[in-house]
Scaffold this active site. Structure first.
Site, mmCIF file in Angstrom:
data_model
loop_
_atom_site.group_PDB
_atom_site.id
_atom_site.type_symbol
_atom_site.label_atom_id
_atom_site.label_comp_id
_atom_site.label_asym_id
_atom_site.label_seq_id
_atom_site.Cartn_x
_atom_site.Cartn_y
_atom_site.Cartn_z
ATOM 1 N N LYS A 151 41.036 -15.634 -56.728
ATOM 2 C CA LYS A 151 41.722 -16.743 -56.058
ATOM 3 C C LYS A 151 43.112 -16.937 -56.673
ATOM 4 O O LYS A 151 43.318 -16.601 -57.838
ATOM 5 C CB LYS A 151 40.930 -18.040 -56.282
ATOM 6 C CG LYS A 151 39.669 -18.176 -55.451
ATOM 7 C CD LYS A 151 39.020 -19.526 -55.690
ATOM 8 C CE LYS A 151 37.743 -19.664 -54.888
ATOM 9 N NZ LYS A 151 37.964 -19.700 -53.434
ATOM 10 N N ARG A 209 27.464 -17.479 -49.809
ATOM 11 C CA ARG A 209 26.457 -16.980 -48.865
ATOM 12 C C ARG A 209 25.588 -15.896 -49.502
ATOM 13 O O ARG A 209 24.453 -15.701 -49.117
ATOM 14 C CB ARG A 209 27.155 -16.485 -47.584
ATOM 15 C CG ARG A 209 28.140 -15.376 -47.805
ATOM 16 C CD ARG A 209 29.116 -15.209 -46.649
ATOM 17 N NE ARG A 209 30.227 -16.176 -46.702
ATOM 18 C CZ ARG A 209 31.210 -16.239 -45.818
ATOM 19 N NH1 ARG A 209 31.236 -15.425 -44.790
ATOM 20 N NH2 ARG A 209 32.172 -17.138 -45.939
#
Ligand code: BES
Ligand code: MN
Ligand code: ZN
Length: 510
Positions: free
Chosen positions: A276, A350
């Site tokens: 990130k 996920r």
């Protein structure tokens, strides 16, 4: 903080501070009218002078008013009278409690109007939950003297003594919800060097001991044996060992299928090799807020001794880059047997959830709700007001939405249409773990939907609601109120109030 319900006349109530409501444009509530009469027009005079207008989130303090027994009178702005709702009530409670938190009063008596369609139980529940949130502080990691607030007691004053029993019950529910949310806020606010997967597992064990829950913590080896490879692929880059936490509250009938809650527990999300950008990366300590809300809700359920079966499941790990970390393009086999091409290691939520969602099949659940700070796209879609809701069962979705409305911890449904599945196609595996820029919240849920075919399932994306950024940065404790309301409704009416009182509230009317 002590909470209590009293019935009586607000004019003769002896208290450090009495809080009453004023609607927008200075329209007096019934309580304000009574005090205005008793004080020979003191409130109307104040409004006439333009000192207070009743705007929502505003308040005004008056001292030593003639004609009332209270030492102080706090006017609470409630906004538009036509739009007055449980939500305005909660905001009113919040401004009163925040105002009194830094005052010399040791007790506060609240006498705000009852919104239409609200009974004493739900109003009291809202009062206690909102007060906990307003009083919440996280200063344990600052050195120096702690300011202990003088406020010790909050009293809900009712004109009608017949409502006291229901309100008392609501207060204990609201207290348990507020404390569950406090626990979730604490876990959320703790930095990632303290709140590691091991720390979360220890907190779950502590809770289990205090609250008589069953707890089981699986380690890396046990997860390997179960074939939880997508979860482990996220943990691969981290020196902190991953944990898989299972908390059980089995207080329903043995034959009743359990309600299962699953919370994303990424204790820090760097993005992994798909690193990130640096700005605001500190906020990725909040990437375990789904886990925190599940643990907090389990505390609430235990304290309320809800006569239902609830299982909380928390897959937890860090997402770090390293020489051992998963690379973009790596393909792993999930516990379900389906293979996943990990095109972006930052779509890690996920990957840990899908194995947890396969694991919970063994419980033959009545339904499963997972809670996750899953997508930045959800922040773009719904901001910080509502959580995203996606479900494979519309009845369950409606029930979750209703729990959001009744608690003020709202959610909004997005579609899970089959067409979105196309975005997850991979040339090399059964699916990719990302679906491109379009409909990011929906494609993330569509990924999870491939692992939840065996049961009714709802997914809450709390990326926008779990914490606040900026100068009020901090964990919100959401969606503990929503989940708690959902479970209280599932538990049905309490045995506590007598039958005659119970009739006052129709079963699952929301
Ligand atoms: N934890 C983040 C989601 C997130 C981002 C929550 C910003 C709150 C604020 C999640 O793991 C993530 O990184 N999601 C990616 C998915 C993308 C790579 C498909 C995102 O939303 O950018
Ligand atoms: Mn991520
Ligand atoms: Zn994440």
């Amino acid at each position: 903080m002590k909470f209590d319900v009293k019935a009586g006349d607000l004019r003769t109530r002896k208290t450090d501070c009495l809080a009453i409501g004023v609607f927008a444009e200075g329209t007096l509530s019934d309580e304000a009218k009574a005090i205005d009469d008793a004080s020979r027009g003191a409130i109307k005079a104040l409004i006439r002078e333009g000192d207070f207008g009743g705007d929502i989130d505003s308040c005004h303090m008056l001292h030593s008013l003639d004609g009332i027994a209270a030492n102080r009178l706090l006017l609470i702005g409630l906004g538009s009278q036509e739009k007055y709702s449980a939500q305005s009530f909660r905001r009113g409670v919040s401004s009163a409690v925040k105002r009194m938190g830094h005052s010399g009063s040791s007790d506060l008596t609240l006498s705000l109007p009852t919104p239409d369609k609200e009974d004493a139980r739900s109003l009291a529940r809202s009062l206690a939950t909102a007060a906990h949130e307003a009083l919440y502080r996280f200063d344990g990691l600052k050195s120096g003297d702690k300011v202990t607030p003088k406020l010790k007691q909050i009293v809900m004053l009712l004109a009608d003594p017949e409502r006291v029993t229901l309100a008392t019950h609501g207060l204990s529910e609201g207290t348990a919800i507020g404390e569950g949310a406090d626990l979730a806020r604490d876990l959320g606010n703790l930095p990632a060097n303290i709140c590691t997967p091991t720390y979360l597992a220890d907190q779950a064990k502590k809770l289990a001991l205090e609250s008589k829950l069953d707890v089981q913590v699986l380690d890396r080896k046990q997860m390997q044996a179960l074939g939880m490879n997508t979860l482990l692929s996220v943990a691969a880059g981290s020196d902190e060992p991953p944990k898989f936490i299972v908390l059980k509250h089995l207080k329903g009938n043995a034959k009743d299928a359990p309600i299962v809650l699953v919370g994303k527990g990424i204790t820090f999300d760097t993005g992994g090799i798909s690193l990130k950008p640096g700005a605001e990366m500190d906020e990725m300590k909040y990437d375990m807020c789904g886990a925190a809300s599940v643990i907090g809700t389990m505390q609430t359920v235990a304290r309320l001794r809800l006569p239902i079966n609830v299982i909380g499941v928390v897959p937890t790990t860090e997402n770090m880059p390293s020489g051992k970390a998963t690379r973009p393009g790596d393909i792993v086999k999930s516990m379900s047997g389906q293979t996943v091409e990990i095109l972006n290691t930052d779509a890690e939520g996920r990957l840990i959830l899908c194995d947890a969602l396969t694991y919970v099949e063994r419980f033959k659940p009545a339904c499963v709700i997972d809670v996750a700070t899953l997508t930045g796209a959800c922040v773009i879609a719904l901001g910080s007001v509502g959580s995203g809701l996606l479900a494979n069962d519309d009845e369950l979705a409606q029930e979750v939405l209703a729990a959001g409305l009744s608690s003020g911890d709202r959610a909004w449904q997005l579609p899970l249409w089959d067409e979105y599945q196309d975005q997850l196609k991979s040339n090399f595996a059964d699916m990719a773990n990302i679906g491109g820029r379009a409909a990011g919240t929906i494609t993330a849920a569509s990924f999870l939907a491939r692992f939840t075919k065996q049961y009714r399932w709802a997914h809450l994306d709390i990326a926008g609601t779990a914490w606040r950024s900026g100068k009020d940065k901090g964990s919100t404790g959401r969606p503990v109120p929503l989940l708690s309301h959902f479970l209280i409704a599932r538990a049905g009416e309490p045995a506590a109030p007598p039958k005659s009182v119970r009739k006052a509230k129709p079963r699952r009317s929301r």
